[in-house]
Write an enzyme that holds these catalytic residues in place. Structure first.
Site, PDB file in Angstrom:
ATOM      1  N   SER A  44       0.858  -1.182   0.000  1.00  0.00           N
ATOM      2  CA  SER A  44       0.000   0.000   0.000  1.00  0.00           C
ATOM      3  C   SER A  44       0.895   1.233   0.000  1.00  0.00           C
ATOM      4  CB  SER A  44      -0.865  -0.027   1.268  1.00  0.00           C
ATOM      5  OG  SER A  44      -1.450   1.224   1.545  1.00  0.00           O
ATOM      6  N   TYR A  98      -3.137  -1.054  10.114  1.00  0.00           N
ATOM      7  CA  TYR A  98      -3.016  -1.167   8.658  1.00  0.00           C
ATOM      8  C   TYR A  98      -1.618  -0.726   8.224  1.00  0.00           C
ATOM      9  CZ  TYR A  98      -4.210  -0.746   3.699  1.00  0.00           C
ATOM     10  OH  TYR A  98      -4.232  -0.882   2.329  1.00  0.00           O
TER      11      TYR A  98
END
Length: 255
Positions: free
Chosen positions: A147, A160
């Protein structure tokens, strides 16, 4: 000798976690278009009918397994079912993931555990189980999904961010360990892509403007713009590429 057949996945068998929705849907469609047969592993049967129809239109083979990949026995179940249905495992795409948002002082312990278990622990354990099969055949491709938060902070998404930083490290460690078995391990780091997960950001007038100003390409990415990259990393065209995390971000990290 190089030719375009290097990008073909004909005769290859792939596992894609979370491969029926979100970005996973596009990874699955890309693999099917390139000639692979695919085992989609997901917690529910959401969108399975759509994916089956897509495969049927291509005269391609798709299989489905309903499985919580964070379960302790999930890796072995996934490996066994894939070999039973597809005969072998050439490609693993560790796509399934989740994100939970909160202020740092309000983050719950169980939310940390939930995100890290899915985004990191499940990636480790499934890769471990699949790598054992790939090592026997002396070939394989493992593709992890990072990401922009593999590189940057995320002050409202602690687990995350931590998990996606860790995916980069895990990718490097597995790439090094599995190279002697002709197994390449790489990752894709999608930028700001137009998906349900980014809906809140897109609808935030302040953050959306800030993000767009940070993207040289000038627009949020379309999920289809990740399809070529996943095929490349799954194909023999990338045989000398390993341990790399490839940003697909419209240049976001440049600014």
């Amino acid at each position: 000798m190089f030719d375009l057949s290097s990008f073909s996945l004909k005769g290859k068998s792939a596992i894609i976690t979370g491969g029926a929705s979100g970005l996973g849907e596009y990874y699955t469609k890309a693999m099917l278009k390139a000639g692979a047969q695919v085992m989609v592993v997901s917690r529910t049967d959401k969108n399975w009918d759509v994916m089956q129809q897509f495969a049927d239109e291509l005269n391609a083979n798709i299989y489905f397994l309903k499985q919580d990949i964070t379960a302790k026995d999930a890796p072995q179940k996934i490996v066994e079912e894939t070999i039973k249905q597809l005969g072998k495992i050439d490609i693993l795409v560790n796509n399934a993931g989740m994100q939970l948002r909160n202020k740092w002082q309000d983050f719950k312990d169980q939310d940390w555990e939930k995100v890290v278990n899915l985004n990191l622990n499940a990636v480790y354990f499934l890769s471990h189980a699949v790598a054992k099969e790939m090592a026997k055949q002396k070939s394989g491709k493992i593709i992890n999904i990072g990401s922009m938060q593999s590189y940057r902070a995320g002050k409202f998404i602690f687990p995350y961010t931590a998990s996606k930083h860790s995916v980069v490290g895990l990718t490097k460690a597995y790439a090094d360990a599995l190279a002697p078995y002709n197994i390449q391990v790489n990752a894709i780091a999608p930028g700001y892509i137009n998906t349900p997960m980014t809906k809140a950001l897109q609808e935030d007038p302040v953050r959306s403007k800030e993000i767009l100003a940070h993207i040289p390409a000038g627009h949020w990415g379309d999920p289809s713009e990740l399809m070529g990259v996943v095929v490349f990393l799954a194909s023999s065209a990338s045989n000398y590429v390993t341990g790399v995390t490839l940003p697909v971000d419209g240049g976001y990290l440049l600014r």
